[in-house]
Design a protein around this motif. Structure first.
Motif, PDB file in Angstrom:
ATOM      1  N   VAL A 169       0.841  -1.194   0.000  1.00 45.60           N
ATOM      2  CA  VAL A 169       0.000   0.000   0.000  1.00 45.60           C
ATOM      3  C   VAL A 169       0.882   1.253   0.000  1.00 45.60           C
ATOM      4  O   VAL A 169       0.691   2.174  -0.794  1.00 45.60           O
ATOM      5  CB  VAL A 169      -0.932   0.002   1.227  1.00 45.60           C
ATOM      6  N   TYR A 170       1.884   1.222   0.879  1.00 45.47           N
ATOM      7  CA  TYR A 170       2.773   2.378   0.998  1.00 45.47           C
ATOM      8  C   TYR A 170       3.535   2.614  -0.302  1.00 45.47           C
ATOM      9  O   TYR A 170       3.618   3.739  -0.806  1.00 45.47           O
ATOM     10  CB  TYR A 170       3.732   2.157   2.166  1.00 45.47           C
ATOM     11  N   GLU A 171       4.087   1.544  -0.856  1.00 43.80           N
ATOM     12  CA  GLU A 171       4.916   1.697  -2.054  1.00 43.80           C
ATOM     13  C   GLU A 171       4.087   2.130  -3.262  1.00 43.80           C
ATOM     14  O   GLU A 171       4.514   2.949  -4.067  1.00 43.80           O
ATOM     15  CB  GLU A 171       5.637   0.376  -2.388  1.00 43.80           C
ATOM     16  N   ILE A 172       2.887   1.559  -3.382  1.00 43.76           N
ATOM     17  CA  ILE A 172       2.056   1.904  -4.540  1.00 43.76           C
ATOM     18  C   ILE A 172       1.553   3.339  -4.424  1.00 43.76           C
ATOM     19  O   ILE A 172       1.501   4.069  -5.414  1.00 43.76           O
ATOM     20  CB  ILE A 172       0.886   0.899  -4.693  1.00 43.76           C
ATOM     21  N   ASN A 173       1.266   3.769  -3.175  1.00 46.28           N
ATOM     22  CA  ASN A 173       0.884   5.170  -3.004  1.00 46.28           C
ATOM     23  C   ASN A 173       2.032   6.100  -3.374  1.00 46.28           C
ATOM     24  O   ASN A 173       1.824   7.167  -3.948  1.00 46.28           O
ATOM     25  CB  ASN A 173       0.439   5.440  -1.568  1.00 46.28           C
ATOM     26  N   ARG A 174       3.259   5.641  -3.044  1.00 45.93           N
ATOM     27  CA  ARG A 174       4.433   6.435  -3.410  1.00 45.93           C
ATOM     28  C   ARG A 174       4.521   6.514  -4.941  1.00 45.93           C
ATOM     29  O   ARG A 174       4.803   7.565  -5.510  1.00 45.93           O
ATOM     30  CB  ARG A 174       5.681   5.747  -2.851  1.00 45.93           C
ATOM     31  N   LEU A 175       4.242   5.391  -5.597  1.00 45.31           N
ATOM     32  CA  LEU A 175       4.287   5.360  -7.059  1.00 45.31           C
ATOM     33  C   LEU A 175       3.239   6.304  -7.649  1.00 45.31           C
ATOM     34  O   LEU A 175       3.522   7.082  -8.556  1.00 45.31           O
ATOM     35  CB  LEU A 175       4.043   3.930  -7.551  1.00 45.31           C
ATOM     36  N   TYR A 176       2.014   6.256  -7.082  1.00 47.87           N
ATOM     37  CA  TYR A 176       0.950   7.146  -7.560  1.00 47.87           C
ATOM     38  C   TYR A 176       1.371   8.601  -7.437  1.00 47.87           C
ATOM     39  O   TYR A 176       1.146   9.392  -8.332  1.00 47.87           O
ATOM     40  CB  TYR A 176      -0.331   6.954  -6.738  1.00 47.87           C
ATOM     41  N   SER A 177       1.995   8.922  -6.300  1.00 47.86           N
ATOM     42  CA  SER A 177       2.335  10.329  -6.115  1.00 47.86           C
ATOM     43  C   SER A 177       3.438  10.750  -7.082  1.00 47.86           C
ATOM     44  O   SER A 177       3.514  11.906  -7.465  1.00 47.86           O
ATOM     45  CB  SER A 177       2.721  10.621  -4.665  1.00 47.86           C
ATOM     46  N   MET A 178       4.269   9.783  -7.505  1.00 50.74           N
ATOM     47  CA  MET A 178       5.284  10.126  -8.504  1.00 50.74           C
ATOM     48  C   MET A 178       4.655  10.314  -9.878  1.00 50.74           C
ATOM     49  O   MET A 178       4.917  11.282 -10.571  1.00 50.74           O
ATOM     50  CB  MET A 178       6.363   9.040  -8.563  1.00 50.74           C
ATOM     51  N   GLY A 205       1.634  10.915 -10.324  1.00 52.97           N
ATOM     52  CA  GLY A 205       0.617  11.950 -10.142  1.00 52.97           C
ATOM     53  C   GLY A 205       1.013  13.297 -10.691  1.00 52.97           C
ATOM     54  O   GLY A 205       0.178  14.009 -11.237  1.00 52.97           O
ATOM     55  N   ILE A 206       2.306  13.659 -10.564  1.00 59.38           N
ATOM     56  CA  ILE A 206       2.749  14.975 -11.038  1.00 59.38           C
ATOM     57  C   ILE A 206       2.514  15.085 -12.536  1.00 59.38           C
ATOM     58  O   ILE A 206       1.995  16.072 -13.032  1.00 59.38           O
ATOM     59  CB  ILE A 206       4.238  15.191 -10.703  1.00 59.38           C
ATOM     60  N   GLU A 246      -1.206  15.260 -13.195  1.00 59.45           N
ATOM     61  CA  GLU A 246      -1.700  16.587 -12.804  1.00 59.45           C
ATOM     62  C   GLU A 246      -1.380  17.619 -13.884  1.00 59.45           C
ATOM     63  O   GLU A 246      -2.221  18.422 -14.258  1.00 59.45           O
ATOM     64  CB  GLU A 246      -1.040  16.981 -11.476  1.00 59.45           C
ATOM     65  N   THR A 247      -0.154  17.551 -14.412  1.00 58.37           N
ATOM     66  CA  THR A 247       0.244  18.502 -15.453  1.00 58.37           C
ATOM     67  C   THR A 247      -0.654  18.362 -16.672  1.00 58.37           C
ATOM     68  O   THR A 247      -1.146  19.344 -17.226  1.00 58.37           O
ATOM     69  CB  THR A 247       1.701  18.234 -15.883  1.00 58.37           C
ATOM     70  N   LEU A 248      -0.901  17.110 -17.067  1.00 60.59           N
ATOM     71  CA  LEU A 248      -1.764  16.868 -18.219  1.00 60.59           C
ATOM     72  C   LEU A 248      -3.170  17.389 -17.960  1.00 60.59           C
ATOM     73  O   LEU A 248      -3.826  17.932 -18.844  1.00 60.59           O
ATOM     74  CB  LEU A 248      -1.830  15.371 -18.525  1.00 60.59           C
ATOM     75  N   ARG A 249      -3.614  17.216 -16.701  1.00 61.65           N
ATOM     76  CA  ARG A 249      -4.970  17.668 -16.369  1.00 61.65           C
ATOM     77  C   ARG A 249      -5.076  19.190 -16.495  1.00 61.65           C
ATOM     78  O   ARG A 249      -6.044  19.711 -17.023  1.00 61.65           O
ATOM     79  CB  ARG A 249      -5.313  17.214 -14.949  1.00 61.65           C
ATOM     80  N   TYR A 250      -4.017  19.888 -16.021  1.00 64.50           N
ATOM     81  CA  TYR A 250      -4.028  21.349 -16.156  1.00 64.50           C
ATOM     82  C   TYR A 250      -4.021  21.747 -17.629  1.00 64.50           C
ATOM     83  O   TYR A 250      -4.711  22.674 -18.045  1.00 64.50           O
ATOM     84  CB  TYR A 250      -2.841  21.976 -15.417  1.00 64.50           C
ATOM     85  N   LEU A 251      -3.229  21.020 -18.414  1.00 63.54           N
ATOM     86  CA  LEU A 251      -3.156  21.308 -19.841  1.00 63.54           C
ATOM     87  C   LEU A 251      -4.544  21.174 -20.464  1.00 63.54           C
ATOM     88  O   LEU A 251      -4.984  22.015 -21.252  1.00 63.54           O
ATOM     89  CB  LEU A 251      -2.177  20.335 -20.512  1.00 63.54           C
TER      90      LEU A 251
END
Lengths: 411, 172
Positions: free
Chosen positions: A267-276, A278-279, A282-287
């Motif tokens: 759980v911890y590692e996959i959340n870490r992966l998501y947050s990586m 995620g950036i 997130e950028t694509l979403r703003y675009l």
């Protein structure tokens, strides 16, 4: 001649404007739809394959790599651990562990991984045998549904494995004994569909290169496995009896500091992966948001400009008996119609695109994606998009409704 | 001076500050702005100096819309009959920007009389037309006004109309 027809003809009257507005809108909507599809399906896959595994124990290295390798089977092992050292965590009578499944990796057949493990892995992924039976002897294998379908294996088929995870002709093991399919699992939608399961000693025997070692009994239980203290396995998948108990919470830290092994929480590692990731997402979403704002602006500007050309038309419509509300709704509908066409086009492009991308992803990630699934978030996306279309048209629509017949026609 | 303003007052396009305008017993200055739009659509036909049509749809559609906006049934045959009378039936499916000024002005006469109004108001209907079209348009207006039993009011400074129209009011 009704309002919708008139709206449509008015839009078609300026075909290039229509094209630009619809395309811009479709790009924004399509990009967001694609993000929703990839994100949701990726999360679903990760969740399904998590199989309520609380901890993975393996060789020291990158914890994320270990999780990706042993739970999702999309990365290479961090190394091996000795059965002797891992023995306490292999013990089925361990007071804090509910499930502990050993994995031995290293070989593959036509890019599907061969996993040396115990029959308990089927319970972990809630899998059951569809045809055939469980493995009994060394070199018996039970294969996942996707393996059977893609590699064309049936119960009774025999094959040679290749070393590593790539299907490389030069790395094929030449053995007297071939792997033999004895069972095929039902499709589960989880990663076990993509695996070839066998006993741990089968993997050892493939890699015993002196071939002189005396033949061992086939390992089917943890007790049997624990006797081979000098052999190695890749990892152990662990479920705790109670996730919140203090010993369970302390166990990973204890393993990491007191042994040569590494323990990590999926759980911890996959959340870490998501947050990586995620950036980037997130950028694509703003675009995509910027695209939609620009297209709203484009709709606004072209409607506003068209009012200048159409001021006489609008005045004449009022002379002919059209009230202000009709003029207001006429212009509003033009914005809405652009948004509707743009949204449909955007969703269509995104789903057709996903359909093709899905085929590619299935090959490289061994996960099935689909372009034919629609998500709840996309309904919100469509509603939001239509609202933006209306919003872009509100000011031009008010201006149209304010048309002064006398001044316009007297000018 | 103020010819167009007078016509717009009579057509209910603007409201007078004082006084009343009565058409067939109905004081149009007392109508709400929504009702006056409706009343005008049904009872007053207006021909403007410059014929403005909705550019994105053809002449027939423009006239169908005219019926709809007045709250009447859309009747294609009725429109085609009127266009035939005005000798522009062959232009029914053409876009407004492909018609000549004379054709457009005849189409706007068609539009003004389409809903069988009680009053036909014409604001400089002939000033952009050559002599031949001018005569044609005026005759059409007069003939339809007679057919419909409608009052026809023409505002103009076109000298060619002096001898054709019998009641004349001179505004200085």
């Amino acid at each position: 001649m009704n309002n919708l027809m008139l709206t449509w003809k008015n839009l078609l009257h300026r075909p290039l404007n229509l094209l630009l507005n619809v395309l811009l809108f479709a790009l924004g909507v399509g990009l967001i739809s694609l993000l929703i599809q990839v994100n949701t399906q990726l999360k679903e896959q990760f969740d399904r394959n998590q199989a309520e595994i609380d901890m993975v124990i393996g060789a020291k290295g990158s914890p994320l790599q270990m999780i990706l390798c042993n739970m999702y089977h999309i990365d290479n092992p961090t190394g091996n651990i000795g059965v002797g050292e891992a023995k306490p965590f292999l013990n089925p009578k361990h007071p804090y562990l509910k499930t502990n499944i050993p994995l031995s990796l290293g070989d593959s057949y036509s890019q599907f991984r061969i996993v040396g493990t115990l029959p308990g892995i089927l319970d972990l992924y809630a899998a059951s045998i569809e045809t055939g039976e469980m493995w009994k002897d060394a070199f018996d294998v039970v294969i996942g549904k996707a393996v059977a379908e893609t590699a064309g294996l049936k119960v009774g088929s025999e094959f040679d494995s290749s070393h590593g995870f790539n299907d490389d002709d030069g790395m094929t093991h030449e053995h007297d004994t071939k792997f033999k399919v004895v069972g095929i699992l039902e499709a589960t939608g989880s990663v076990i569909d993509q695996l070839i399961l066998t006993s741990p000693n089968t993997i050892w025997e493939v890699h015993e290169h002196d071939h002189s070692a005396e033949k061992m009994d086939n390992i089917l239980t943890a007790e049997q496995l624990m006797q081979y203290e000098d052999k190695e396995i890749t990892s152990i998948l662990v479920q705790f009896k109670s996730r919140k108990s203090i010993p369970a919470l302390n166990m990973p830290r204890a393993i990491n500091s007191n042994t040569d092994m590494m323990a990590a929480s999926p759980v911890y590692e996959i959340n870490r992966l998501y947050s990586m990731i995620g950036i980037g997402v997130e950028t694509l979403r703003y675009l995509a948001l910027i695209l939609i704002i620009v297209s709203a602006l484009s709709i606004f500007i072209s409607l506003f400009n068209s009012l200048k050309e159409r001021k006489y038309e609008l005045a004449v419509m009022r002379v002919l008996g059209s009230g202000r509300t009709r003029l207001f709704s006429l212009i509003l509908m033009e914005g809405l119609l652009i948004a509707i066409i743009g949204t449909i086009l955007g969703l269509a492009i995104a789903h057709i695109g996903m359909y093709f991308v899905a085929n590619g992803m299935e090959g490289s990630y061994k996960y099935s994606f689909s372009g034919l699934r629609f998500f709840k978030e996309e309904a919100y996306l469509a509603l939001g998009a239509l609202a933006i279309g209306i919003l872009a048209a509100v000011i031009p629509a008010i201006k149209a409704a304010k048309t002064n017949i006398h001044e316009t026609l007297n000018g | 001076m103020g010819k167009t303003t007078l016509l717009h007052l009579l057509g209910g396009l603007i409201k007078p500050k004082t006084g009343e305008i009565i058409i067939d017993g109905q004081d149009i200055t007392s109508l709400s702005s929504k009702n006056i739009d409706q009343y005008r659509g049904q009872n007053i036909g207006i021909v403007f100096q410059k014929p403005h049509f909705i550019a994105s749809i053809n002449i027939l559609s423009n006239l169908l819309l005219t019926q709809k906006l007045a709250g009447r049934k859309q009747d294609k045959n009725e429109i085609l009959a009127i266009l035939e009378n005005l000798e522009i039936k062959h232009r029914a499916y053409a876009k407004p920007n492909t018609l000549s000024q004379g054709e457009l002005q005849r189409a706007s006469v068609a539009r003004a009389v389409l809903n069988k109004p009680k009053v036909i108001l014409a604001d400089e209907p002939t000033s952009a037309l050559d002599d031949q079209s001018c005569e044609q348009v005026i005759q059409l207006l007069q003939k339809t006004a007679v057919d419909l039993d409608a009052a026809l009011l023409i505002v103009t400074h076109d000298g060619r109309l002096k001898d054709i129209v019998n009641h004349q009011i001179l505004l200085g």
